[in-house]
Design an enzyme around this catalytic site. Structure first.
Site, PDB file in Angstrom:
ATOM      1  CD  GLN A 172     -10.398 -18.130 -15.057  1.00 36.74           C
ATOM      2  OE1 GLN A 172     -10.672 -17.777 -16.197  1.00 36.74           O
ATOM      3  NE2 GLN A 172     -10.692 -19.341 -14.600  1.00 36.74           N
ATOM      4  CE1 TYR A 203      -7.245 -20.892 -23.812  1.00 38.64           C
ATOM      5  CE2 TYR A 203      -8.436 -21.514 -21.823  1.00 38.64           C
ATOM      6  CZ  TYR A 203      -8.433 -21.210 -23.174  1.00 38.64           C
ATOM      7  OH  TYR A 203      -9.603 -21.240 -23.892  1.00 38.64           O
ATOM      8  NE  ARG A 211     -12.382 -23.216 -13.812  1.00 35.28           N
ATOM      9  CZ  ARG A 211     -13.243 -23.393 -14.808  1.00 35.28           C
ATOM     10  NH1 ARG A 211     -12.848 -23.247 -16.064  1.00 35.28           N
ATOM     11  NH2 ARG A 211     -14.492 -23.699 -14.578  1.00 35.28           N
ATOM     12  N   GLY A 225     -21.843 -23.328 -14.856  1.00 31.91           N
ATOM     13  CA  GLY A 225     -21.611 -22.513 -16.029  1.00 31.91           C
ATOM     14  C   GLY A 225     -22.862 -22.245 -16.836  1.00 31.91           C
ATOM     15  NE  ARG A 226     -22.423 -25.612 -22.506  1.00 26.03           N
ATOM     16  CZ  ARG A 226     -21.185 -26.060 -22.333  1.00 26.03           C
ATOM     17  NH1 ARG A 226     -20.783 -26.433 -21.120  1.00 26.03           N
ATOM     18  NH2 ARG A 226     -20.345 -26.125 -23.346  1.00 26.03           N
TER      19      ARG A 226
END
Length: 385
Positions: free
Chosen positions: A103, A187, A234, A325-326
């Site tokens: 990424q 971002y 993404r 994810g988690r």
């Protein structure tokens, strides 16, 4: 009992890759790169290798330049040493039979002068300080406010594109199987896309067509390096993380999806709600519908899915693949646990960012738990094994 018709375990062709399942590792910042130099290391290689059974691993966000750095201890892909470090990671993943995309990341305004070359201000489309946004600049700094950024000049845009292009070249040298352009979660590229953070009046701001200009230039540059079949993007159309908003996400992201579709990229990963882990029931279906109407390639859903929610979503045709994810942090063998409908380890969020192996490479797999249980049964009572 294993179900041969389980949608999570149907193979899938993604660009040049044959994925054995649809359980993907989400890009997850873990802030454990070697210092100085933000260099991936052997511990990082073990972490990713443990998760090589994922249909595809998406690397943690990886800065394409020193200017693109926004948090302490995050890895880069702009120096020879970082490329060597990432080569250790991809080699370990490939040895375990896995597949991995890098990424590519530029944080834009979500940084601090303490992290920027020569103490410069972070850069952004507009000089707007993101209210409430924070970062960490050292092991003991705690979370600190992000300062007001410097607005990029139009003449500086080509340098940003070249940072991503070189990051893509370096990712190829490091042995990745493809790349994902990070245009989400507040971002730099997301800052250009969204009206709340982009208040420019030149060719890079204002109308949607202008706000898309830099992100599309970046994607085109990365395609030049990798070929469209090995590139993904993404986005987080309704995400509010890092003080983000857009006045009309349906218009903005349906237009962006159409342009990405025209470029023929392999996939679009969509963070389907706020980055802060909101539950699936809050997903903005109107925006998702608009994106899917414009983008006909592989759609990857992200957003605190459970296994059962992911199965239903795939069966309903709402996505092709799902990133986790988690649950993947705490369960290196997450696909196997989903396959067996097994209990999941609980994650320790105090170890998410920074530190050592604790909360990183020490979560047990099902097989390790079974071996441990067997040893306890076989050991004489009262004896240590």
């Amino acid at each position: 009992m294993n179900n041969p018709n389980d949608p999570l375990f149907q193979p899938y062709s993604l660009g040049d890759l044959a994925l054995p399942n649809r359980v993907l590792l989400s890009p997850l910042t873990r802030a454990r790169a070697t210092q100085p130099g933000d260099i991936p290391n052997e511990m990082n290689a073990r972490y990713y290798q443990q998760r090589a059974d994922a249909g595809l691993i998406l690397s943690e966000a990886t800065q394409v330049s020193p200017q693109g750095k926004g948090y302490a201890f995050t890895p880069g892909i702009h120096s020879p040493e970082q490329v060597v470090g990432w080569k250790k990671v991809t080699t370990a993943v490939h040895m375990a039979g896995g597949r991995m995309h890098a990424q590519l990341w530029h944080v834009g305004r979500i940084s601090h002068t303490a992290l920027q070359p020569d103490g410069n201000k972070p850069v952004a489309p507009s000089a707007i300080q993101p209210e409430g946004a924070k970062t960490f600049i050292s092991a003991d700094s705690g979370m600190v406010d992000v300062p007001e950024p410097k607005a990029l000049d139009a003449g500086e845009m080509s340098a940003i594109v070249e940072q991503f292009r070189q990051g893509a070249i370096n990712a190829k040298s490091a042995g990745f199987d493809g790349v994902q352009v990070h245009a989400a979660n507040g971002y730099l590229l997301d800052q250009f896309l969204k009206s709340g953070s982009n208040q420019r009046t030149d060719e890079f701001g204002g109308a949607v067509e202008n706000r898309m200009r830099l992100p599309l230039m970046v994607v085109e540059a990365v395609i030049d390096v990798w070929g469209k079949e090995n590139v993904g993007v993404r986005i987080s159309p309704t995400g509010s993380f890092n003080a983000m908003y857009d006045e009309d996400p349906v218009e903005t992201f349906s237009a962006f999806a159409c342009r990405l579709n025209d470029l023929g990229i392999a996939y679009l990963e969509v963070v389907e709600d706020s980055f802060q882990g909101n539950h699936a029931n809050g997903r903005p279906e109107e925006v998702i519908d608009a994106i899917q109407a414009g983008f006909k390639g592989t759609y990857i859903a992200n957003g605190a899915y459970t296994a059962e929610e992911a199965r239903k979503r795939i069966n309903a045709g709402r996505c092709d693949l799902v990133t986790f994810g988690r649950p993947f942090i705490a369960n290196p063998d997450l696909p196997e646990r989903f396959r067996q409908h097994a209990e999941l380890n609980k994650w320790d969020d105090s170890t998410f960012y920074g530190g050592d192996e604790r909360g990183y490479t020490d979560y047990p797999t099902l097989k390790e738990l079974e071996i441990s249980a067997s040893r306890k049964l076989l050991s004489p009572k009262g004896n240590k094994t």
